[in-house]
Scaffold this motif. Structure first.
Motif, PDB file in Angstrom:
ATOM      1  N   GLU A  72       0.828  -1.216   0.000  1.00  0.00           N
ATOM      2  CA  GLU A  72       0.000   0.000   0.000  1.00  0.00           C
ATOM      3  C   GLU A  72       0.859   1.261   0.000  1.00  0.00           C
ATOM      4  O   GLU A  72       0.507   2.266  -0.612  1.00  0.00           O
ATOM      5  CB  GLU A  72      -0.945  -0.005   1.202  1.00  0.00           C
ATOM      6  CG  GLU A  72      -1.995  -1.103   1.193  1.00  0.00           C
ATOM      7  CD  GLU A  72      -1.443  -2.480   1.562  1.00  0.00           C
ATOM      8  OE1 GLU A  72      -2.141  -3.486   1.346  1.00  0.00           O
ATOM      9  OE2 GLU A  72      -0.295  -2.544   2.078  1.00  0.00           O
ATOM     10  N   LYS A 109       1.352  -9.731  -5.583  1.00  0.00           N
ATOM     11  CA  LYS A 109       0.559  -8.952  -4.631  1.00  0.00           C
ATOM     12  C   LYS A 109       0.648  -7.456  -4.929  1.00  0.00           C
ATOM     13  O   LYS A 109      -0.368  -6.740  -4.897  1.00  0.00           O
ATOM     14  CB  LYS A 109       1.034  -9.231  -3.205  1.00  0.00           C
ATOM     15  CG  LYS A 109       0.324  -8.400  -2.145  1.00  0.00           C
ATOM     16  CD  LYS A 109       0.914  -8.648  -0.762  1.00  0.00           C
ATOM     17  CE  LYS A 109       0.285  -7.751   0.289  1.00  0.00           C
ATOM     18  NZ  LYS A 109       0.893  -7.961   1.629  1.00  0.00           N
ATOM     19  N   THR A 139      -2.339  -5.002  -6.014  1.00  0.00           N
ATOM     20  CA  THR A 139      -2.694  -3.846  -5.189  1.00  0.00           C
ATOM     21  C   THR A 139      -2.798  -2.588  -6.038  1.00  0.00           C
ATOM     22  O   THR A 139      -3.677  -1.745  -5.822  1.00  0.00           O
ATOM     23  CB  THR A 139      -1.670  -3.664  -4.058  1.00  0.00           C
ATOM     24  OG1 THR A 139      -1.568  -4.882  -3.302  1.00  0.00           O
ATOM     25  CG2 THR A 139      -2.080  -2.542  -3.117  1.00  0.00           C
TER      26      THR A 139
END
Length: 313
Positions: free
Chosen positions: A171, A204, A208
């Protein structure tokens, strides 16, 4: 057997992979930037010409960073003035700030790249800036460059791990990357600067970005092979839809500001993988191997590329 007579792997297309991959060749800039002995500009120009002759269409030529920080690239203006630009080949340059952009514009370049950090510590050590302050430095560079009609690529370093901060949350990387894209960067290259990423982590991070409404077509990947994972991570990125991969002919280079980083993914190793997967790339592997053998001779040491060593015997 010489490089040109060497065979290629069997092409076995795999469903779900891009039909074609753009190789963003970083050898002339990232590959040479931390060589201790200065490489003559004539050698750099021949290196660029040989790479173009091998079919590579994006060659990152040099950087307009201050010569104090990267003495190897102090000849940027001289190199660009002497460059025999081939039709259909792009020659982007790295630009660290507005002064660098001024130099790039004066040199008549059409494509630049900026280099940002996904972590606080690396921003401080590499850019002498905080994580937030770096964006204030880059925004006017991107805005001016786009106003002048230049394409702008954003590099984002330490996307998977940082030697001082450890694992970098996906993130956090996405937040930093989106700021560069929002400024006007047309592409974002995700850098595994110290080579610690694994395939699950790569998948991943790309996922994201997708959840944050960043199209995968805007993403590229830049892997180092510190732990031998660069090719595996590249395949994971391809499976996630990425179709631009950074690589360095002969596996040259690393990062002068991250001591634990080893060489970039070798372009020859990448081409072997792409060829085997049935993915078009446009590169003459034999000519590329010969180029890397020649460059290794100029530098006085063998290439670390497995494919170069396998085919150049």
């Amino acid at each position: 057997m010489g490089a040109r007579e060497a065979g290629l792997p069997e092409r076995v297309p795999v469903d779900g992979l891009p039909p074609r991959v753009t190789i963003w060749e970083v050898g002339p800039r990232d590959g040479l930037q931390n060589e201790s002995a200065v490489v003559p500009v004539e050698v750099k120009l021949e290196f660029l010409d040989r790479l173009a002759g091998a079919g590579l269409t994006t060659l990152e030529a040099t950087s307009f960073v201050h010569p104090k920080w990267v003495p190897q690239l102090a000849d940027a203006e001289q190199l660009l003035a002497g460059l025999d630009r081939r039709e259909g080949v792009r020659y982007p340059v790295l630009v660290p700030n507005e002064r660098g952009l001024d130099r790039a514009l004066n040199a008549g370049v059409g494509h630049i790249a900026i280099f940002a950090s996904a972590t606080e510590t690396f921003a401080q050590r590499n850019l002498n800036s905080t994580l937030d302050e770096q964006f204030a430095m880059f925004e006017p560079v991107v805005t001016r460059a786009r106003a002048e009609g230049l394409e702008v690529r954003g590099y984002l370093s330490m996307c998977f791990g940082d030697p001082w901060e450890g694992v970098v949350p996906a993130e956090q990387v996405v937040r930093a990357g989106k700021r560069l894209l929002d400024f006007g960067c047309s592409q974002l290259s995700l850098g595994d600067t110290i080579g610690v990423a694994t395939t699950g982590q790569v998948a991943k991070l790309i996922e994201t970005f997708g959840k944050s409404e960043v199209d995968v077509s805007a993403l590229a990947v830049h892997f180092h092979d510190t732990y031998g994972q660069a090719l595996a991570n590249t395949e994971a990125a391809l499976r996630a839809g990425v179709s631009t991969v950074d690589a360095s002919a002969g596996g040259l280079g690393g990062c002068p500001y991250a001591e634990s980083a080893t060489g970039n993914l070798a372009t020859e190793d990448l081409v072997w993988l792409l060829e085997g997967l049935g993915i078009d790339h446009g590169v003459d592997l034999g000519a590329l191997v010969e180029t890397s053998v020649w460059m290794a001779g100029q530098l006085g040491r063998p290439s670390p590329s497995r494919v170069v060593n396998a085919l150049a015997g």
